[in-house]
Design a protein around this motif. Structure first.
Motif, PDB file in Angstrom:
ATOM      1  N   PRO A  94       0.803  -1.222   0.000  1.00  0.00           N
ATOM      2  CA  PRO A  94       0.000   0.000   0.000  1.00  0.00           C
ATOM      3  C   PRO A  94       0.833   1.267   0.000  1.00  0.00           C
ATOM      4  O   PRO A  94       0.325   2.334  -0.328  1.00  0.00           O
ATOM      5  CB  PRO A  94      -0.806  -0.122   1.305  1.00  0.00           C
ATOM      6  CG  PRO A  94      -0.009  -1.021   2.172  1.00  0.00           C
ATOM      7  CD  PRO A  94       0.666  -1.987   1.245  1.00  0.00           C
ATOM      8  N   SER A  95       2.119   1.144   0.305  1.00  0.00           N
ATOM      9  CA  SER A  95       2.993   2.318   0.337  1.00  0.00           C
ATOM     10  C   SER A  95       3.757   2.530  -0.955  1.00  0.00           C
ATOM     11  O   SER A  95       4.197   3.646  -1.245  1.00  0.00           O
ATOM     12  CB  SER A  95       4.006   2.166   1.479  1.00  0.00           C
ATOM     13  OG  SER A  95       4.720   0.942   1.347  1.00  0.00           O
ATOM     14  N   HIS A  96       3.932   1.463  -1.754  1.00  0.00           N
ATOM     15  CA  HIS A  96       4.799   1.566  -2.935  1.00  0.00           C
ATOM     16  C   HIS A  96       4.125   1.156  -4.232  1.00  0.00           C
ATOM     17  O   HIS A  96       4.671   1.380  -5.313  1.00  0.00           O
ATOM     18  CB  HIS A  96       6.059   0.712  -2.733  1.00  0.00           C
ATOM     19  CG  HIS A  96       6.988   1.258  -1.699  1.00  0.00           C
ATOM     20  ND1 HIS A  96       6.772   1.100  -0.349  1.00  0.00           N
ATOM     21  CD2 HIS A  96       8.155   1.960  -1.813  1.00  0.00           C
ATOM     22  CE1 HIS A  96       7.753   1.679   0.323  1.00  0.00           C
ATOM     23  NE2 HIS A  96       8.601   2.214  -0.542  1.00  0.00           N
ATOM     24  N   GLY A  97       2.963   0.526  -4.138  1.00  0.00           N
ATOM     25  CA  GLY A  97       2.200   0.208  -5.337  1.00  0.00           C
ATOM     26  C   GLY A  97       2.762  -0.895  -6.195  1.00  0.00           C
ATOM     27  O   GLY A  97       2.420  -0.984  -7.376  1.00  0.00           O
ATOM     28  N   VAL A  98       3.615  -1.755  -5.646  1.00  0.00           N
ATOM     29  CA  VAL A  98       4.177  -2.873  -6.407  1.00  0.00           C
ATOM     30  C   VAL A  98       3.899  -4.173  -5.668  1.00  0.00           C
ATOM     31  O   VAL A  98       3.686  -4.183  -4.459  1.00  0.00           O
ATOM     32  CB  VAL A  98       5.691  -2.709  -6.628  1.00  0.00           C
ATOM     33  CG1 VAL A  98       5.981  -1.455  -7.442  1.00  0.00           C
ATOM     34  CG2 VAL A  98       6.432  -2.669  -5.298  1.00  0.00           C
ATOM     35  N   VAL A  99       3.908  -5.286  -6.403  1.00  0.00           N
ATOM     36  CA  VAL A  99       3.694  -6.588  -5.786  1.00  0.00           C
ATOM     37  C   VAL A  99       4.908  -6.945  -4.939  1.00  0.00           C
ATOM     38  O   VAL A  99       6.047  -6.916  -5.411  1.00  0.00           O
ATOM     39  CB  VAL A  99       3.458  -7.676  -6.864  1.00  0.00           C
ATOM     40  CG1 VAL A  99       3.361  -9.052  -6.213  1.00  0.00           C
ATOM     41  CG2 VAL A  99       2.189  -7.370  -7.651  1.00  0.00           C
ATOM     42  N   VAL A 100       4.648  -7.288  -3.660  1.00  0.00           N
ATOM     43  CA  VAL A 100       5.757  -7.609  -2.758  1.00  0.00           C
ATOM     44  C   VAL A 100       5.688  -9.057  -2.251  1.00  0.00           C
ATOM     45  O   VAL A 100       6.703  -9.598  -1.805  1.00  0.00           O
ATOM     46  CB  VAL A 100       5.792  -6.645  -1.550  1.00  0.00           C
ATOM     47  CG1 VAL A 100       6.220  -5.258  -1.991  1.00  0.00           C
ATOM     48  CG2 VAL A 100       4.450  -6.595  -0.834  1.00  0.00           C
ATOM     49  N   SER A 101       4.511  -9.682  -2.310  1.00  0.00           N
ATOM     50  CA  SER A 101       4.370 -11.058  -1.828  1.00  0.00           C
ATOM     51  C   SER A 101       3.313 -11.785  -2.643  1.00  0.00           C
ATOM     52  O   SER A 101       2.379 -11.166  -3.167  1.00  0.00           O
ATOM     53  CB  SER A 101       3.956 -11.086  -0.344  1.00  0.00           C
ATOM     54  OG  SER A 101       4.891 -10.423   0.473  1.00  0.00           O
TER      55      SER A 101
END
Length: 506
Positions: free
Chosen positions: A39-46
């Motif tokens: 929600p802070s960076h707008g990229v898929v993290v997991s």
């Protein structure tokens, strides 16, 4: 204006792929995985497996087998305690990894999460100590021919369902106590923030928890949670989340009359009298409202101020709020991170707009913070709020502070008790009689006096009314995962009920 902390791009980040833990084996789901966008960076993290009904059923079967036939419930308390202590040490050793996952998946400030992980370690150690203190009762005062013994036995298979706002901390308020009692478990973390709970599965395996004792199934509530709350082989459900889903959980559990523990919503007041230490209170007001971006069941989202100090307090709270640092959760200086999803952001903004339309004044914030990426909201203060407004009665679950006023102690208590929730409250006064009166008459599970949102594993946590059922933490937390059994023992010969009549007839 608050102080923005712009997120830095995750240039070298690679999304982490996870698997579920069922019966001691790590397994991928059959469906397309759930992708978590930070929600802070707008990229898929997991990426998490999208667990199915069949996955949940297999996990429940594994937990049932492990309880009925496995070693965990039959270990000595000292043996289970040793495993929990090893788990606590391993959590501490992987604390940075766990903190990063919660920060990036939930948008939580990294400094805050580090504190939560440290708190979790303390809870696991406390639960380990309680494992050795679990005991029953004996009664030798029932007559020469009777001895009564009351046992405490593990309740069995426990479904544990946790929310997205404190992914690691809340599983730590449940799982170690269930394990300390000798239960086996199926855990479902939120599909938004499953990473740290899955790492916990690795930790527990390394600590020596036998296969099938802790199963972790990721996925949605309708697909996985519904099975976990209704399946006949589950003996207890421990759920933390919204009051609405808590009611559905209770309905599902009622089909087989399971024991249910619910930690639900809150709309927590801080009642402030003219003689309060305002310097201390102002800090607590800002902390209570904006900690975890207000996405906290214990948030001090209602200020109930005496009219004589209301204007001064609102001004001072607004001034201090200007110094709150909002933005990149990976920056150690950040105090308020991102809002969990765009949909939730819109819900929060809707409450603010409705309150403004209803006559409330925006004393600070009220809108979006554009930091170049992610979804961030300015810490918001609404003054002139009346007790009938939705923003004063419903759980906004965002960085929104509602200010109400009172003239008499009775009126303050009436406002505090006028809603459906009763999780926590605070009272600020130098007069002990005032604090004690509020503490005894406000219907809430915790009442802080001249402080707010302090916590320790030794003190029970839970709410009145629609804030939930039961208590977590405290010295009786392990007992919540047990059943009591009475052994009524007769000493010597027993005369059956018909013998005197038979002898009389003879």
């Amino acid at each position: 204006m608050t102080i923005p902390v712009k997120p830095k791009a995750l240039s070298s980040h690679e999304a982490r792929d996870f698997k579920m833990l069922i019966d001691g084996r790590w397994q991928a789901g059959d469906a397309r995985p759930i992708e978590r966008i930070a929600p802070s960076h707008g990229v898929v993290v997991s990426r998490f497996p999208a667990g199915s009904k069949a996955d949940a059923e297999r996990a429940i079967a594994a937990a049932r087998k492990a309880f009925d036939n496995g070693p965990w419930p039959r270990m000595t308390a000292s043996e289970r305690s040793a495993v929990l202590l090893r788990a606590a040490d391993l959590i501490a050793a992987r604390s940075e990894e766990l903190a990063y996952l919660d920060a990036i998946e939930a948008g939580k400030p990294i400094s805050q999460v580090r504190g939560e992980i440290a708190g979790s370690v303390d809870i696991w150690r406390y639960a380990a100590a309680l494992a050795r203190d679990l005991h029953g009762e004996s009664y030798n005062t029932l007559g020469e021919g009777t001895l009564g013994v009351v046992l405490r036995e593990a309740i069995g298979v426990v479904s544990i369902i946790t929310p997205w706002n404190f992914p690691f901390l809340i599983v730590g308020q449940k799982l170690p106590f269930a394990l300390a009692a000798g239960c086996t478990t199926v855990v479902k973390p939120s599909e938004l923030t499953s990473g740290s709970t899955l790492v916990l599965g690795e930790i527990l395996q390394e600590a020596g928890v036998p296969d099938g004792v802790v199963n972790i199934v990721t996925g949605t509530g309708p697909e996985v949670g519904a099975v976990m709350t209704s399946h006949p082989d589950v003996d207890m459900v421990s759920f933390t989340g919204s009051t609405g889903v808590g009611k559905l959980t209770m309905t599902n559990a009622a089909q087989t009359l399971k024991k249910v523990s619910l930690e639900l919503g809150g709309k927590n007041p801080q009642i402030v009298f003219p003689d309060a230490d305002l310097d201390a209170f102002i800090d607590a007001a800002v902390f209570g409202a904006y900690f975890n971006a207000g996405e906290c069941c214990n948030a001090g989202s209602r200020l109930i101020l005496h009219k004589s100090i209301a204007s001064e307090v609102v001004k001072r709270v607004a001034n201090l709020t200007q110094n709150v640092r909002v933005g990149d959760p990976l920056d150690p200086s950040t105090q308020v991170g991102a809002i969990i999803t765009p949909q939730h952001f819109d819900k929060i903004a809707g409450y603010v707009a409705k309150a403004r339309d209803g006559g409330a004044d925006v004393a600070h914030g009220g809108g979006t913070l554009d930091l170049g990426m992610g979804q961030f909201m300015a810490p918001t203060i609404l003054s002139g709020v009346t007790p009938d407004m939705a923003v004063a009665r419903e759980e906004v679950f965002g960085p929104v502070l509602s200010v109400l006023t009172f003239e008499t102690t009775a009126e303050a208590i009436e406002i505090a008790n006028s809603i459906d929730y009763g999780l926590s409250a605070g009272v600020w006064s130098r007069d002990f009689d005032t604090c004690l009166t509020i503490g005894r008459r406000v219907r809430a599970g915790t009442v802080w006096m001249n402080t707010f949102m302090d916590g320790t594993p030794e003190l029970p946590f839970g709410g009145y009314k629609q804030s939930g059922l039961g208590r977590e933490l405290g010295r009786h937390a392990v007992e919540d995962y047990t059943e009591t059994k009475t052994l009524n023992m007769h000493v010597g010969s027993r005369t059956s009920w018909w013998m005197p009549q038979k002898e009389k007839l003879a």
